[in-house]
Design a protein around this motif. Structure first.
Motif, PDB file in Angstrom:
ATOM      1  N   GLY A  12       0.842  -1.179   0.000  1.00  0.00           N
ATOM      2  CA  GLY A  12       0.000   0.000   0.000  1.00  0.00           C
ATOM      3  C   GLY A  12       0.883   1.237   0.000  1.00  0.00           C
ATOM      4  N   GLY A  13       0.466   2.258  -0.739  1.00  0.00           N
ATOM      5  CA  GLY A  13       1.206   3.517  -0.764  1.00  0.00           C
ATOM      6  C   GLY A  13       2.282   3.528  -1.833  1.00  0.00           C
ATOM      7  N   PRO A  14       2.677   4.749  -2.257  1.00  0.00           N
ATOM      8  CA  PRO A  14       3.566   4.904  -3.417  1.00  0.00           C
ATOM      9  C   PRO A  14       5.066   4.828  -3.122  1.00  0.00           C
ATOM     10  N   THR A  63      -8.959   1.578  -9.880  1.00  0.00           N
ATOM     11  CA  THR A  63      -9.952   1.727  -8.796  1.00  0.00           C
ATOM     12  C   THR A  63     -10.114   3.172  -8.347  1.00  0.00           C
ATOM     13  N   HIS A  64      -9.004   3.941  -8.345  1.00  0.00           N
ATOM     14  CA  HIS A  64      -9.048   5.362  -7.991  1.00  0.00           C
ATOM     15  C   HIS A  64      -7.724   5.999  -8.389  1.00  0.00           C
ATOM     16  N   LEU A  65      -7.679   7.326  -8.288  1.00  0.00           N
ATOM     17  CA  LEU A  65      -6.559   8.047  -8.908  1.00  0.00           C
ATOM     18  C   LEU A  65      -5.407   8.358  -7.957  1.00  0.00           C
ATOM     19  N   SER A  67      -1.760   7.901  -6.628  1.00  0.00           N
ATOM     20  CA  SER A  67      -0.632   7.539  -7.495  1.00  0.00           C
ATOM     21  C   SER A  67      -0.196   6.084  -7.354  1.00  0.00           C
ATOM     22  N   ASP A  68      -0.384   5.492  -6.172  1.00  0.00           N
ATOM     23  CA  ASP A  68       0.037   4.088  -6.048  1.00  0.00           C
ATOM     24  C   ASP A  68      -0.861   3.137  -6.838  1.00  0.00           C
ATOM     25  N   HIS A  69      -1.891   3.695  -7.519  1.00  0.00           N
ATOM     26  CA  HIS A  69      -2.785   2.879  -8.344  1.00  0.00           C
ATOM     27  C   HIS A  69      -2.800   3.302  -9.808  1.00  0.00           C
ATOM     28  N   VAL A  70      -2.199   4.486 -10.106  1.00  0.00           N
ATOM     29  CA  VAL A  70      -2.362   4.996 -11.481  1.00  0.00           C
ATOM     30  C   VAL A  70      -1.067   5.542 -12.099  1.00  0.00           C
ATOM     31  N   GLY A 175     -10.570  -2.349  -3.658  1.00  0.00           N
ATOM     32  CA  GLY A 175     -10.066  -0.975  -3.780  1.00  0.00           C
ATOM     33  C   GLY A 175      -9.491  -0.569  -2.431  1.00  0.00           C
ATOM     34  N   ASP A 176      -9.128   0.700  -2.298  1.00  0.00           N
ATOM     35  CA  ASP A 176      -8.675   1.202  -0.991  1.00  0.00           C
ATOM     36  C   ASP A 176      -9.907   1.603  -0.210  1.00  0.00           C
ATOM     37  N   THR A 177     -10.049   1.063   0.983  1.00  0.00           N
ATOM     38  CA  THR A 177     -11.254   1.403   1.745  1.00  0.00           C
ATOM     39  C   THR A 177     -11.072   1.200   3.240  1.00  0.00           C
ATOM     40  N   ASN A 245      -4.043  -7.793   0.556  1.00  0.00           N
ATOM     41  CA  ASN A 245      -3.208  -7.104  -0.425  1.00  0.00           C
ATOM     42  C   ASN A 245      -3.097  -5.636  -0.019  1.00  0.00           C
ATOM     43  N   HIS A 246      -2.297  -4.844  -0.786  1.00  0.00           N
ATOM     44  CA  HIS A 246      -2.133  -3.427  -0.462  1.00  0.00           C
ATOM     45  C   HIS A 246      -1.733  -3.339   1.009  1.00  0.00           C
ATOM     46  N   LEU A 247      -0.693  -4.086   1.360  1.00  0.00           N
ATOM     47  CA  LEU A 247      -0.309  -4.272   2.751  1.00  0.00           C
ATOM     48  C   LEU A 247       0.368  -3.021   3.307  1.00  0.00           C
TER      49      LEU A 247
HETATM   50 ZN   LIG Z   1      -3.436   2.800  -2.270  1.00  0.00          ZN
END
Ligand SMILES: [Zn+2]
Ligand SMILES: [Zn+2]
Length: 295
Positions: A12-14, A63-65, A67-70, A175-177, A245-247
């Motif tokens: 999780g995170g960039p 899933t959303h914008l 940066s760690d996803h796009v 997603g991130d939630t 995931n996205h640990l």
């Molecule tokens: Zn994220």
């Protein structure tokens, strides 16, 4: 091509740190389609390592914008283009995805124009179609259906869980939630639920290491889920396998697989995978063929 999920980037995170895992991206192969879900830094390398020909790229979901996803969406498509991509690519993301893509092409205008003229490539801008989605059904094509549920990830309002279904199989990404009970209905009966997760013991050390203490802690608690909460969603939903995931934290030497397992086992008794980069999760109907391997 067997149906499978490949976790390309599991943190999780960039931010990147030496020896650590890479930000969010996954490959879902289902019903003969290869679908990229999120394009954090490293997605291109991850796909190549998973044996995917970039020329065959055809479907991408964001899933959303954050940066760690796009961050690597543009570079992925551009690299596929230089690898010979000549067929349409559908990109589905929240509002703002089209803006990102147009500005990326603008930033790369020199290179794009020169390769069209010098190398005779098709115009990359004509190959890519962007579909911006909200809640509900996003895609229904050739037996594949994809639907979206808005989740709780403040201050981002357009962040979506995604459900992919084909031939009676289903895979859901949270997603991130933050803990979001409606996700259980959305994920009902899925073969795999990929849910984001934090482990409490690691948060304080992460906050101390990153250097902007209170604000970061506040964001994490308001916008992300603990492993126990992911387990509780999986139990309520009755999914067949939970993938954490996205640990967060993902690269703390004091937090290992046993810690993740201990946390999630408080609320989840079923099949469990703790993500790591390159891990393959089988999506077979037979129990014997399901399981994990690493690419
Ligand atoms: Zn994220
Ligand atoms: Zn996020």
């Amino acid at each position: 091509m067997p149906d499978r999920l490949v976790l390309l980037g599991s943190k999780g995170g960039p931010a990147l740190r030496p020896g650590g895992p890479w930000p969010s991206s996954s490959l879902l192969q289902i019903g003969g389609r290869s679908i990229v879900v999120d394009c954090g830094l490293g997605v291109t390398r991850g796909l190549v390592d998973a044996g995917i020909s970039l020329k065959s790229l055809d479907l991408i979901f964001i899933t959303h914008l954050h940066s760690d996803h796009v961050l690597e969406l543009g570079p992925l498509i551009h690299t596929a283009w230089t690898a010979g991509l000549a067929t349409p690519v559908g990109v589905f993301g929240p509002p703002g995805t089209g803006h990102y893509w147009r500005r990326f092409c603008q930033a790369m205008e020199f290179d794009i124009e020169i390769r069209i003229v010098d190398e005779g490539r098709p115009d990359i801008r004509d190959l890519v179609s962007i579909g911006e989605f909200g809640e509900g059904q996003v895609v229904a094509q050739g037996g594949l259906t994809v639907s979206a549920l808005r989740v709780e990830h403040p201050p981002v309002t357009d962040c979506f869980a995604l459900r992919f279904e084909h031939g009676g199989k289903s895979v859901v990404f949270s997603g991130d939630t933050a803990f979001f009970p409606p996700l259980a209905d959305f994920a009902r009966g899925a073969d795999i639920l990929v849910h984001e997760a934090m482990v409490e013991e690691g948060i304080e050390r992460l906050v101390a290491r990153t250097g902007n203490g209170a604000r970061l802690r506040e964001h994490l608690l308001a916008s992300h889920s603990f492993a126990e909460e992911a387990g509780s969603i999986a139990s309520d939903a009755g999914v067949k396998r939970l993938v954490l995931n996205h640990l967060i934290p993902a690269d703390d030497s004091l937090i290992g697989e046993a810690d993740w397992t201990a946390a999630v086992r408080k609320t989840w008794n079923g099949d469990l995978t703790i993500a790591r980069d390159g891990l393959v999760v089988g999506l077979s109907s037979t129990k014997a063929a399901a399981g994990e391997e690493t690419v």
